[in-house]
Design an enzyme around this catalytic site. Structure first.
Site, short mmCIF file in Angstrom:
data_model
loop_
_atom_site.label_atom_id
_atom_site.label_comp_id
_atom_site.label_asym_id
_atom_site.label_seq_id
_atom_site.Cartn_x
_atom_site.Cartn_y
_atom_site.Cartn_z
N PHE A 194 0.66 -0.98 0.10
CA PHE A 194 -0.18 0.17 0.15
C PHE A 194 0.65 1.65 -0.07
O PHE A 194 1.94 1.43 1.14
CB PHE A 194 -0.93 0.04 1.01
CG PHE A 194 -2.20 0.99 0.99
CD1 PHE A 194 -2.84 0.85 0.40
CD2 PHE A 194 -1.63 1.72 2.44
CE1 PHE A 194 -4.14 2.44 0.13
CE2 PHE A 194 -3.00 2.82 2.23
CZ PHE A 194 -4.27 3.41 1.19
N ASP A 212 1.58 -4.85 8.96
CA ASP A 212 0.41 -3.92 8.27
C ASP A 212 -0.92 -4.53 8.12
O ASP A 212 -0.55 -5.37 7.05
CB ASP A 212 0.54 -3.16 6.96
CG ASP A 212 -0.32 -2.10 7.18
OD1 ASP A 212 -1.86 -2.53 7.40
OD2 ASP A 212 -0.55 -1.13 6.32
N TYR A 231 -10.92 1.27 10.48
CA TYR A 231 -12.13 1.71 10.00
C TYR A 231 -12.54 0.89 8.73
O TYR A 231 -13.25 0.75 8.05
CB TYR A 231 -11.84 2.77 9.58
CG TYR A 231 -11.34 3.54 8.36
CD1 TYR A 231 -10.61 2.93 7.25
CD2 TYR A 231 -9.69 4.33 9.11
CE1 TYR A 231 -10.35 3.63 6.36
CE2 TYR A 231 -8.32 4.39 9.05
CZ TYR A 231 -8.84 4.40 6.56
OH TYR A 231 -7.70 4.44 6.21
N LYS A 232 -11.90 -1.12 8.82
CA LYS A 232 -12.25 -1.49 7.64
C LYS A 232 -12.80 -2.64 8.40
O LYS A 232 -13.98 -2.55 8.44
CB LYS A 232 -11.25 -2.31 6.56
CG LYS A 232 -10.06 -1.01 6.37
CD LYS A 232 -9.37 -1.66 5.85
CE LYS A 232 -8.40 -0.19 4.78
NZ LYS A 232 -8.70 0.03 3.76
N ARG A 248 -13.15 -3.88 -6.61
CA ARG A 248 -12.89 -4.45 -5.60
C ARG A 248 -14.67 -4.67 -4.55
O ARG A 248 -15.37 -3.85 -5.35
CB ARG A 248 -11.73 -4.48 -4.62
CG ARG A 248 -10.82 -3.60 -5.21
CD ARG A 248 -9.92 -2.75 -4.34
NE ARG A 248 -10.54 -1.93 -2.78
CZ ARG A 248 -10.21 -1.37 -2.07
NH1 ARG A 248 -9.30 -1.68 -1.74
NH2 ARG A 248 -10.80 -0.49 -1.46
#
Lengths: 414, 414
Positions: free
Chosen positions: B127, B199, B224-225, B373
């Site tokens: 990322f 991560d 937050y995912k 996605r």
């Protein structure tokens, strides 16, 4: 002899009197701690609820665009800019003061640090987190030393010399409430080729600030004190336009990239203030900041300052009238123009005194070992609050309520 | 031939079926973007409102103690710990992934960087913010290089050698959804004397993670995912106990001091995980994290993983059944055990396709230049959602709705 009627009359003539109704203040409480945590603006309730329930709950991921979450740091920055005397595109809302100071000190050292300028100059009575951040950076990069141990705040001006890369100073001292002359310090710093970083934690929102006019290089500040944006709300950062695109801040997160949604593996900083962003912003907390700042849209900060001076002056006059000055030693400057919007007193039982006042609904705060701080927020504190608070203080001292509390506390600790 | 009845039966047998009612999901929407922003748990509404209205509004400054604001980073950290396979006192909630990676990379370099070990090793498809942070640190401290440009994710294992100070890797790739073997990477890193930072942004909360067992050194992750804590909610940091008190993280803010309320001007880090805090935490956002995590208290993550695999498998089986595989090229691994909880497809009109689906109430997301996605959140996505989503996808493609939208978008841009 000042009477309650005098205080009432001052409230009636107060051009800011209507602001109080914009806050959700508890009944039967005189809140004199807005210098630590500002009170809740009513509009923030609505905004936070809307952000959580409608924007997050209903509109979900699309809110990053439709509700402008992605631009919130800039939107909020532009609302803060006039409050601190900054032209557009120099202020952004993000992270905490600590993280933001780390970015700015790093940039200042990049721009101006050298073997011949090895110092960050501060004073030992600056707010500790500022000094800690400088010490952390010093340990990381090795080449810079934070000089602060042998410098008291009043010696700071004279300590600026040609060996200083950057002066790090807080406008209003957290403990004493003493206000420094940032314009003079900036001039002196620049005369010696140094940069200056100003911490506005205890001044933003409670007095006029003129960063651009004073020619300040960098600043940070807090939104949860006089800007009333909620506990631990995101902080702000100011970078004078002349330093844009001249150095790269080290916490190079994707929100500071010039085009984060290209997902390019190579970092390329935004050329403006957006470079100072790091990671994804905490939207719920930042929405509260955005909403709280709307109270400042049509506000004349000179009015705020005038009332702030009236409130602190009245408080101390009443302390004198009640003949309390032998017990309570004023730590703040007696000249109102030399102080921020708080009064700090030394008292041998400061902790007990603070607790006894809180029991009576007068909220002040204690700072170890022997200080009691009263903060005055002109948007919601009234002259009658000041009158009533000093009356309560007087009764507490007369009754020895502070002594009883101190004894109980000690007992519970041992 | 898979029918909707098959999907209904899977839902009926789903041991996690009751979790869906804990979320405030919009009507007429199939939300397949929980890998970007998790849905709103109903309890969070109540908690945020209580934090703003009662705690801040009414109890004001006292809430730092009475409502445990001051301990919230640790309290939340201890709730995250079992979700990522960490024993107590190794996880804390703070800042963003970007800021936290900066702290950890700095510490890892302090502990293990040298002239003979000059590399942070990562891959170019990691990322971007992770890579940016490493590049920012590289620029600041000079002595370290982030090697990533010539390394693809599948080459990472082989690229670990004795010149690597620290391996920085994401467990589940944000674009492809490919899942790496962190246990194997950690073993290889340690064999070569390197440290590892993981991560967990796309894995925490959606699969079992065993940081302690795998012997991982450091980790960061996002709340937050799949942890459903709200837009830009504070991140977390994991430091294996063996590295406590062995190095000092550079963003030395007051919340990481061993006794912040002594206001000592000299920094002295806390000896445990608390050292990784920097500034004052964003309480409103962090209260949401705290509340969202209560959903994980009695949750078996193996059930979550099993359902996650069922959902992704069913989705792709239906794509095959509708004979869409020629148009939609699966970028994610075909072996479900090798992927996270998302499926990514390449499609020449991916942007238009994504927008057309959103118009029909199926929320997926687009990643430039040509990826779509679909994220599957086992706590609130049903097997019937998957069935209906693929049906909608099929209709959109059959009607050419994605082509029309792309054309409109292009027109509006030019």
């Amino acid at each position: 002899m000042i009477t309650r009627t005098d205080a009432e009359q001052l409230d009636q003539r107060d051009p800011l009197a209507n602001y109080r109704q914009q806050f959700a203040l508890p009944e039967q409480t005189i809140y004199l701690d807005g210098n630590s945590l500002g009170a809740l603006p009513k509009r923030v309730k609505q905004r936070v609820s809307e952000t959580v329930n409608q924007q997050w709950g209903n509109d979900l991921i699309g809110s990053w665009n439709t509700h402008q979450w992605v631009n919130l740091p800039q939107i909020v920055g532009e609302k803060i800019a006039p409050v601190i005397g900054a032209a557009k595109k120099q202020v952004i809302c993000c992270d905490s003061i600590s993280v933001n100071l780390f970015k700015l000190l790093s940039v200042a050292i990049q721009l101006n640090g050298s073997e011949r300028r090895p110092y960050i100059l501060s004073s030992h009575d600056n707010f500790p987190t500022d000094l800690y951040i400088a010490q952390g950076l010093q340990q990381q990069i090795g080449s810079t030393t934070c000089r602060f141990k042998d410098v008291a705040e009043e010696q700071l001006y004279d300590a600026i010399n040609d060996e200083v890369a950057v002066v790090m100073v807080t406008e209003v001292n957290f403990r004493s409430g003493k206000r420094l002359d940032i314009k003079a310090l900036t001039e002196k710093a620049h005369q010696h080729g140094a940069l200056i970083i100003v911490d506005l934690a205890h001044s933003a929102g409670v007095m006029p600030i003129e960063l651009d006019t004073w020619n300040v290089d960098f600043a940070v500040g807090c939104t949860y004190k006089y800007l009333n944006a909620g506990p631990g709300a995101p902080a702000f950062i100011y970078v004078n336009k002349r330093w844009h695109n001249k150095a790269q801040q080290p916490i190079a997160g994707w929100f500071g990239h010039k085009s984060p949604f290209d997902f390019d593996p190579t970092y390329a900083p935004d050329s403006g203030i957006k470079q100072y962003l790091a990671g994804t912003p905490a939207i719920i907390s930042m929405a509260a900041v955005d909403s709280a700042l709307d109270l400042f849209a049509d506000l004349d900060l000179q009015h705020v300052r005038t009332k702030s001076i009236q409130l602190t002056t009245l408080f101390h006059q009443l302390i004198e009238q009640h003949e309390l000055t032998e017990q309570l030693t004023l730590l703040s400057p007696t000249d109102a123009s030399q102080r921020g919007s708080q009064l700090s007193y030394q008292h041998p039982q400061a902790y007990g005194l603070c607790q006894a006042l809180i029991k009576r609904g007068v909220i002040a705060d204690f700072r170890a070992p022997s200080y009691i701080r009263f903060g005055f927020a002109p948007l919601y504190n009234r002259h009658t609050d000041v009158y009533d608070a000093v009356n309560t203080l007087c009764e507490v001292l007369d009754n020895g309520e502070h002594l009883a509390i101190e004894w109980q506390t000690r007992q519970s600790v041992t």
